[in-house]
Design an enzyme around this catalytic site. Structure first.
Site, PDB file in Angstrom:
ATOM      1  N   LYS A  72      30.966  60.630  36.136  1.00 53.48           N
ATOM      2  CA  LYS A  72      31.005  59.495  35.206  1.00 53.48           C
ATOM      3  C   LYS A  72      30.644  58.177  35.904  1.00 53.48           C
ATOM      4  O   LYS A  72      29.841  57.398  35.395  1.00 53.48           O
ATOM      5  CB  LYS A  72      32.393  59.438  34.568  1.00 53.48           C
ATOM      6  CG  LYS A  72      32.516  58.519  33.388  1.00 53.48           C
ATOM      7  CD  LYS A  72      33.740  58.857  32.560  1.00 53.48           C
ATOM      8  CE  LYS A  72      35.031  58.591  33.258  1.00 53.48           C
ATOM      9  NZ  LYS A  72      35.707  59.544  34.006  1.00 53.48           N
ATOM     10  N   THR A  74      29.019  57.830  38.734  1.00 57.65           N
ATOM     11  CA  THR A  74      27.620  57.923  39.173  1.00 57.65           C
ATOM     12  C   THR A  74      26.678  57.582  38.021  1.00 57.65           C
ATOM     13  O   THR A  74      25.676  56.877  38.203  1.00 57.65           O
ATOM     14  CB  THR A  74      27.322  59.347  39.695  1.00 57.65           C
ATOM     15  OG1 THR A  74      28.313  59.686  40.665  1.00 57.65           O
ATOM     16  CG2 THR A  74      25.952  59.439  40.313  1.00 57.65           C
ATOM     17  N   ARG A  95      36.168  50.579  38.263  1.00 58.61           N
ATOM     18  CA  ARG A  95      37.470  50.411  38.900  1.00 58.61           C
ATOM     19  C   ARG A  95      37.362  50.494  40.420  1.00 58.61           C
ATOM     20  O   ARG A  95      36.416  51.056  40.953  1.00 58.61           O
ATOM     21  CB  ARG A  95      38.444  51.494  38.400  1.00 58.61           C
ATOM     22  CG  ARG A  95      38.814  51.346  36.941  1.00 58.61           C
ATOM     23  CD  ARG A  95      39.690  52.485  36.480  1.00 58.61           C
ATOM     24  NE  ARG A  95      38.961  53.755  36.451  1.00 58.61           N
ATOM     25  CZ  ARG A  95      39.537  54.940  36.268  1.00 58.61           C
ATOM     26  NH1 ARG A  95      40.842  55.014  36.123  1.00 58.61           N
ATOM     27  NH2 ARG A  95      38.811  56.029  36.225  1.00 58.61           N
ATOM     28  N   LYS A 106      40.146  64.248  45.564  1.00 58.31           N
ATOM     29  CA  LYS A 106      39.129  63.769  44.626  1.00 58.31           C
ATOM     30  C   LYS A 106      37.976  63.038  45.319  1.00 58.31           C
ATOM     31  O   LYS A 106      36.835  63.097  44.887  1.00 58.31           O
ATOM     32  CB  LYS A 106      39.789  62.846  43.594  1.00 58.31           C
ATOM     33  CG  LYS A 106      38.847  62.353  42.502  1.00 58.31           C
ATOM     34  CD  LYS A 106      39.622  61.536  41.478  1.00 58.31           C
ATOM     35  CE  LYS A 106      38.707  61.061  40.359  1.00 58.31           C
ATOM     36  NZ  LYS A 106      37.768  60.028  40.782  1.00 58.31           N
ATOM     37  N   ALA A 274      44.784  56.586  34.722  1.00 59.83           N
ATOM     38  CA  ALA A 274      44.164  56.906  33.436  1.00 59.83           C
ATOM     39  C   ALA A 274      45.065  57.758  32.554  1.00 59.83           C
ATOM     40  O   ALA A 274      44.647  58.207  31.499  1.00 59.83           O
ATOM     41  CB  ALA A 274      42.837  57.632  33.661  1.00 59.83           C
ATOM     42  N   PHE A 302      38.942  59.756  32.952  1.00 62.24           N
ATOM     43  CA  PHE A 302      39.066  61.078  32.355  1.00 62.24           C
ATOM     44  C   PHE A 302      38.105  61.264  31.178  1.00 62.24           C
ATOM     45  O   PHE A 302      37.152  60.516  31.011  1.00 62.24           O
ATOM     46  CB  PHE A 302      40.517  61.365  31.943  1.00 62.24           C
ATOM     47  CG  PHE A 302      41.488  61.450  33.077  1.00 62.24           C
ATOM     48  CD1 PHE A 302      41.109  61.952  34.306  1.00 62.24           C
ATOM     49  CD2 PHE A 302      42.801  61.021  32.929  1.00 62.24           C
ATOM     50  CE1 PHE A 302      42.008  62.036  35.357  1.00 62.24           C
ATOM     51  CE2 PHE A 302      43.711  61.106  33.976  1.00 62.24           C
ATOM     52  CZ  PHE A 302      43.319  61.615  35.191  1.00 62.24           C
ATOM     53  N   PHE A 382      22.275  68.698  37.870  1.00 63.69           N
ATOM     54  CA  PHE A 382      22.510  69.352  39.163  1.00 63.69           C
ATOM     55  C   PHE A 382      21.300  70.240  39.455  1.00 63.69           C
ATOM     56  O   PHE A 382      20.659  70.750  38.531  1.00 63.69           O
ATOM     57  CB  PHE A 382      23.785  70.214  39.113  1.00 63.69           C
ATOM     58  CG  PHE A 382      25.066  69.433  39.249  1.00 63.69           C
ATOM     59  CD1 PHE A 382      25.861  69.563  40.375  1.00 63.69           C
ATOM     60  CD2 PHE A 382      25.488  68.572  38.248  1.00 63.69           C
ATOM     61  CE1 PHE A 382      27.046  68.847  40.508  1.00 63.69           C
ATOM     62  CE2 PHE A 382      26.669  67.855  38.360  1.00 63.69           C
ATOM     63  CZ  PHE A 382      27.454  67.993  39.501  1.00 63.69           C
ATOM     64  N   TRP A 410      21.379  60.851  40.390  1.00 61.94           N
ATOM     65  CA  TRP A 410      21.954  61.228  41.675  1.00 61.94           C
ATOM     66  C   TRP A 410      20.846  61.430  42.709  1.00 61.94           C
ATOM     67  O   TRP A 410      20.968  60.995  43.850  1.00 61.94           O
ATOM     68  CB  TRP A 410      22.788  62.506  41.522  1.00 61.94           C
ATOM     69  CG  TRP A 410      23.593  62.824  42.752  1.00 61.94           C
ATOM     70  CD1 TRP A 410      24.872  62.441  43.026  1.00 61.94           C
ATOM     71  CD2 TRP A 410      23.162  63.583  43.892  1.00 61.94           C
ATOM     72  NE1 TRP A 410      25.263  62.898  44.265  1.00 61.94           N
ATOM     73  CE2 TRP A 410      24.244  63.616  44.822  1.00 61.94           C
ATOM     74  CE3 TRP A 410      21.978  64.236  44.233  1.00 61.94           C
ATOM     75  CZ2 TRP A 410      24.166  64.270  46.047  1.00 61.94           C
ATOM     76  CZ3 TRP A 410      21.908  64.893  45.460  1.00 61.94           C
ATOM     77  CH2 TRP A 410      22.987  64.904  46.351  1.00 61.94           C
TER      78      TRP A 410
END
Length: 557
Positions: A72, A74, A95, A106, A274, A302, A382, A410
């Site tokens: 998210k 990224t 954030r 994470k 969150a 989330f 991906f 990415w």
């Protein structure tokens, strides 16, 4: 071998932070620099631009997160770069990163690949010290509560009912529950206590919802920290701590300005949990960005059932924000996970499982329509995705009346989000946005809970015993009935069962407890075992983070 995020970030060519500020019309005298590549924006400057028109606000949210990850942040960074690439004046608002997840499982919160915010190392570590300031302010209040009791307990606090824990910006399960003040008369009155992680502090939520320092101090004073034997609340202002806390938070209230890998402006400020909080960056940062850019891309924590709902029903409601478009991030891997595929098999093509997982995405799209904001799906690419799988997602989203766009930010940076950026501009310019919260302020607290549970989670019922219902009624009688509800629920499912994937129906939402965040301005509704002090995993990231022979940090991701 592909380069790591930190290797990519280290190869960037950052511009001086004064040059980044100049792109937004911020003169260097209004920037309070922390080195050459990050700065805080002065409160005087923020006040001076209050009369300017607002740009357009775009929310990036996601399907329910899975162990596969959705990307998210990224995508938020990639879209911001993409909008600048097509000639728009855009910035992002995200954030700050917590040390706990960084050294745990994470990882960081600066994006990834060629869609990152830099300086990546600083942002994922101490940054400008905001989290340390919040930790200090929170624990000052903790110390003052125990000191108040020690010196006679004028407020008649029942030490069995102190609601205020201490905090630490680290995953440390050993501190979840402690006994403090042992050692005799000189150390006070022994009692049970505990620690939360800093991002779970109500001080964090308040900093991210306050409009200015005066509002910050007022909200801090409104926090309920304990109860007397007659169950009446004791407020932070009764302990006379709010002034000193605001002093510690004075600089932390000012938004941080940094840049993306492509030298576009980025606001990074605040980081509330969150789950038991609203999971969004600060209102001050978002509002400042809207005065300085034509397009502002932000995110919420989330999946959309938690993040987007809280962004709309808490942050936008309280701050008067009106978003113009939503981007919902999905990955082929995560959709296959929702379709029942195990993590170790996600790299293998499985169109049937993908189709079984797509209803999760469909449910989020349906829910977002209820807020009146048009949405587009970003398929975060991906290298293991196949053409057949991508096409299957596009066909499904088309059947839902929306469009899915393959995004390769990415690997390619802004080049990989040009199509998404153009679509977002199209949605914004269409004027279709007619934002409205899910429920009105005047609805009863229990009915607000029921509305979220049935409309967003698609539950059949809410289960709450008499004690919980009476507590909600008591808060309404005390004047808190107009507050929004903040649902603390597992992020892994629409239901309260983290193992229930896809788009479940026929389930119920049992309410375990309700808490009031009177300063932040919402009622927390706990629906399961919500962990406010995480632990480290069996093999934490901290085992691999170190300085190399050149004195550079390795192992951050």
């Amino acid at each position: 071998m592909a380069k790591t995020d930190i290797e990519i970030a280290r190869e960037a060519s950052p511009q001086h932070i004064n040059d980044i500020g100049a792109k937004l019309g911020i003169d260097k005298e209004h920037l309070l620099p922390y080195g050459h590549d990050k700065a805080k924006i002065s409160a005087d400057f923020i006040k001076s631009i209050e009369g300017k028109d607002d740009g357009k606000l775009i929310l990036v949210t996601a399907i329910n997160p899975t162990p596969a990850g959705e990307g998210k942040t990224t995508t938020t960074v990639g879209l911001g770069d993409g909008l600048n690439r097509i000639g728009k004046k855009a910035t992002i608002c995200i954030r700050e990163a917590s040390l706990g997840p960084n050294f745990g499982m994470k990882g960081g919160a600066a994006g990834g690949g060629y869609a990152q915010v830099i300086p990546m190392e600083d942002m994922n570590l101490h940054f400008t010290g905001d989290f340390h300031a919040i930790t200090s302010a929170h624990n000052l209040l903790s110390a003052m509560i125990d000191n108040h009791i020690y010196w006679g307990n004028e407020q008649e606090i029942d030490i069995r009912r102190i609601a205020w824990k201490r905090v630490l910006d680290m995953n440390d399960r050993a501190l979840r529950q402690i006994t403090c003040s042992l050692g005799g008369v000189a150390n006070g009155f022994p009692r049970e206590a505990g620690f939360d992680i800093t991002v779970a502090s109500e001080v964090m939520a308040i900093l991210c919802l306050a409009s200015d320092l005066a509002d910050l101090e007022r909200r801090l004073g409104d926090m309920i920290v304990a109860y007397r034997r007659d169950r009446s609340p004791v407020y932070c202002r009764d302990i006379k701590a709010e002034g000193s806390m605001a002093v510690l938070l004075k600089d932390a209230m000012q938004p941080n300005l940094v840049q993306t890998l492509e030298n576009n402006p980025a606001f990074v400020h605040g980081g509330p949990f969150a789950n038991i909080a609203h999971g969004c960056n600060s209102v001050v940062a978002t509002k400042t960005a809207l005065k300085l850019a034509d397009y502002v891309v932000t995110e919420a924590g989330f999946g959309a059932d938690l993040g987007a709902e809280k962004f709309f029903d808490i942050k936008c409601r309280k701050a008067g924000l009106k978003p113009s478009a939503v981007v919902i991030v999905a990955t082929i891997r995560a959709l296959k996970s929702n379709g029942g595929v195990k993590k170790e098999d996600l790299n293998t093509e499985n169109v049937e499982a993908l189709k079984k997982g797509c209803p999760n995405l469909g449910r989020h799209l349906e829910n977002l329509k209820k807020f009146g904001v048009p949405a587009v799906v970003a398929i975060n690419n991906f290298h293991t995705d196949t053409d057949a799988e991508v096409e299957a997602v596009k066909e499904f989203v088309t059947s839902q009346g929306a469009e899915a766009i393959l995004c390769e930010h990415w690997a390619k940076g802004s080049e990989g989000t040009e199509a998404l950026a153009n679509k977002v501009v199209e949605l914004v310019d269409s004027g279709k946005a007619d934002f409205k919260p899910l429920y009105p302020d005047d609805m009863s607290l229990f009915d607000k809970i029921k509305t979220v549970a049935t409309e967003i989670y698609r539950a059949d019922e809410v289960l709450a015993d008499t004690k919980i219902r009476n507590q909600l009624k008591e808060w309404e009688e005390q004047g808190y009935g107009k507050l929004p509800v903040c649902m603390a629920k597992t992020q892994y499912s629409f239901s309260t069962d983290p193992g229930l994937k896809g788009a479940p129906t026929g389930h119920s939402v049992p309410i375990r407890e309700v808490r009031i965040s009177a300063g932040a301005g919402f009622i927390v509704v706990v629906t399961g075992e919500i962990m406010t002090m995480p632990g480290l995993p069996r093999k934490p990231a901290s085992e691999s983070i170190r300085l190399n022979k050149d004195g550079l940090i390795e192992g951050l991701f």
